[in-house]
Design a protein around this motif. Sequence first.
Motif, mmCIF file in Angstrom:
data_model
loop_
_atom_site.group_PDB
_atom_site.id
_atom_site.type_symbol
_atom_site.label_atom_id
_atom_site.label_comp_id
_atom_site.label_asym_id
_atom_site.label_seq_id
_atom_site.Cartn_x
_atom_site.Cartn_y
_atom_site.Cartn_z
ATOM 1 N N GLU A 45 0.918 -1.015 -0.013
ATOM 2 C CA GLU A 45 0.098 -0.009 0.021
ATOM 3 C C GLU A 45 0.806 1.449 -0.124
ATOM 4 N N GLY A 46 1.887 1.331 0.876
ATOM 5 C CA GLY A 46 2.922 2.320 0.969
ATOM 6 C C GLY A 46 3.458 2.960 -0.484
ATOM 7 N N VAL A 47 4.188 1.735 -0.988
ATOM 8 C CA VAL A 47 4.713 1.952 -2.260
ATOM 9 C C VAL A 47 3.856 2.278 -3.498
ATOM 10 N N THR A 48 2.702 1.647 -3.390
ATOM 11 C CA THR A 48 1.697 2.200 -4.246
ATOM 12 C C THR A 48 1.360 3.643 -4.171
ATOM 13 N N LEU A 49 0.963 3.971 -2.930
ATOM 14 C CA LEU A 49 0.791 5.510 -2.863
ATOM 15 C C LEU A 49 1.847 6.216 -3.200
ATOM 16 N N ALA A 50 3.195 6.033 -2.826
ATOM 17 C CA ALA A 50 4.109 6.794 -2.937
ATOM 18 C C ALA A 50 4.422 6.827 -4.383
ATOM 19 N N ARG A 51 4.462 5.812 -5.293
ATOM 20 C CA ARG A 51 4.577 5.804 -6.744
ATOM 21 C C ARG A 51 3.668 6.496 -7.522
ATOM 22 N N ASP A 52 2.286 6.657 -7.014
ATOM 23 C CA ASP A 52 1.357 7.561 -7.582
ATOM 24 C C ASP A 52 1.594 8.989 -7.196
ATOM 25 N N TRP A 53 2.022 9.040 -6.033
ATOM 26 C CA TRP A 53 2.327 10.710 -5.676
ATOM 27 C C TRP A 53 3.290 11.029 -6.552
ATOM 28 N N PHE A 54 4.503 10.190 -6.757
ATOM 29 C CA PHE A 54 5.762 10.559 -7.578
ATOM 30 C C PHE A 54 5.264 11.092 -8.996
ATOM 31 N N PHE A 55 4.436 10.302 -9.713
ATOM 32 C CA PHE A 55 4.066 10.857 -11.062
ATOM 33 C C PHE A 55 3.214 11.801 -11.040
ATOM 34 N N ALA A 56 2.627 12.192 -9.845
ATOM 35 C CA ALA A 56 1.652 13.199 -9.928
ATOM 36 C C ALA A 56 2.526 14.570 -9.624
ATOM 37 N N SER A 57 3.443 14.129 -8.875
ATOM 38 C CA SER A 57 4.294 15.423 -8.492
ATOM 39 C C SER A 57 5.612 15.762 -9.345
ATOM 40 N N GLU A 58 6.221 14.827 -10.108
ATOM 41 C CA GLU A 58 7.513 14.881 -10.574
ATOM 42 C C GLU A 58 7.256 14.769 -12.230
ATOM 43 N N ARG A 59 8.008 15.450 -12.894
ATOM 44 C CA ARG A 59 7.945 15.407 -14.336
ATOM 45 C C ARG A 59 8.703 14.354 -15.246
ATOM 46 N N SER A 60 9.530 13.573 -14.237
ATOM 47 C CA SER A 60 10.398 12.119 -14.664
ATOM 48 C C SER A 60 9.222 11.330 -15.096
ATOM 49 N N THR A 61 9.755 10.503 -16.109
ATOM 50 C CA THR A 61 8.836 9.475 -16.798
ATOM 51 C C THR A 61 9.148 8.181 -15.911
ATOM 52 N N GLU A 62 10.086 7.849 -14.911
ATOM 53 C CA GLU A 62 10.276 6.694 -14.457
ATOM 54 C C GLU A 62 11.265 6.905 -13.105
ATOM 55 N N PHE A 63 11.203 5.998 -12.260
ATOM 56 C CA PHE A 63 12.376 5.966 -11.272
ATOM 57 C C PHE A 63 12.437 4.529 -10.939
ATOM 58 N N ILE A 64 13.714 4.227 -10.241
ATOM 59 C CA ILE A 64 13.939 2.687 -10.023
ATOM 60 C C ILE A 64 14.084 2.487 -8.585
ATOM 61 N N ALA A 65 14.178 1.103 -8.483
ATOM 62 C CA ALA A 65 14.215 0.522 -7.222
ATOM 63 C C ALA A 65 15.432 -0.442 -7.466
ATOM 64 N N VAL A 66 16.394 -0.733 -6.241
ATOM 65 C CA VAL A 66 17.369 -1.675 -6.244
ATOM 66 C C VAL A 66 17.217 -2.426 -5.019
ATOM 67 N N THR A 67 17.214 -3.844 -5.322
ATOM 68 C CA THR A 67 17.364 -4.732 -4.229
ATOM 69 C C THR A 67 18.197 -6.050 -4.350
ATOM 70 N N GLN A 68 18.697 -6.710 -3.360
ATOM 71 C CA GLN A 68 19.535 -7.587 -3.697
ATOM 72 C C GLN A 68 18.897 -8.727 -4.245
ATOM 73 N N GLU A 69 19.398 -9.367 -5.079
ATOM 74 C CA GLU A 69 19.001 -10.591 -5.880
ATOM 75 C C GLU A 69 18.237 -11.570 -5.116
ATOM 76 N N ALA A 70 18.883 -11.678 -4.109
ATOM 77 C CA ALA A 70 18.452 -12.994 -3.074
ATOM 78 C C ALA A 70 17.129 -12.289 -2.139
ATOM 79 N N ASN A 71 16.562 -10.969 -2.400
ATOM 80 C CA ASN A 71 15.549 -10.723 -1.392
ATOM 81 C C ASN A 71 14.116 -10.872 -2.397
ATOM 82 N N GLN A 72 13.767 -11.940 -2.436
ATOM 83 C CA GLN A 72 12.755 -12.536 -3.142
ATOM 84 C C GLN A 72 11.349 -11.742 -2.762
ATOM 85 N N ARG A 73 11.265 -11.499 -1.539
ATOM 86 C CA ARG A 73 9.883 -10.951 -1.112
ATOM 87 C C ARG A 73 9.868 -9.422 -1.816
#
Length: 104
Positions: A45-73
């Motif tokens: 829920e939190g990341v969904t809200l943050a994603r929607d806020w980002f695209f409503a507030s920022e002109r950028s067309t994308e953003f990234i997230a980085v995680t360890q390959e082993a972090n399956q969750r």
Amino acid sequence: WGHFVLADKVRDELLGTISFDQKRGPWEVSFQLRRDKWGHGLMSEGVTLARDWFFASERSTEFIAVTQEANQRTRRLLERLGAVQAKSFEQYGLPQVEYRFSRA
């Protein structure tokens, strides 16, 4: 700009954080959640809200997230929320995966 807390208003407890930073290159989202709160859908829920806020507030067309390959969750969470795996690389001596969120 772009820093949020996840809180339980009833219990007045801090549960986690979500933030956007632009160190070099594209904006990057980072998030942390108290371990005892994992598996309850809070970060979804939190990341969904943050994603929607980002695209409503920022002109950028994308953003990234980085995680360890082993972090399956986290990888499953990012994929459920529409992020697409962009590349793999090694950092801090461990394999990492970069995901990209794009404006719909």
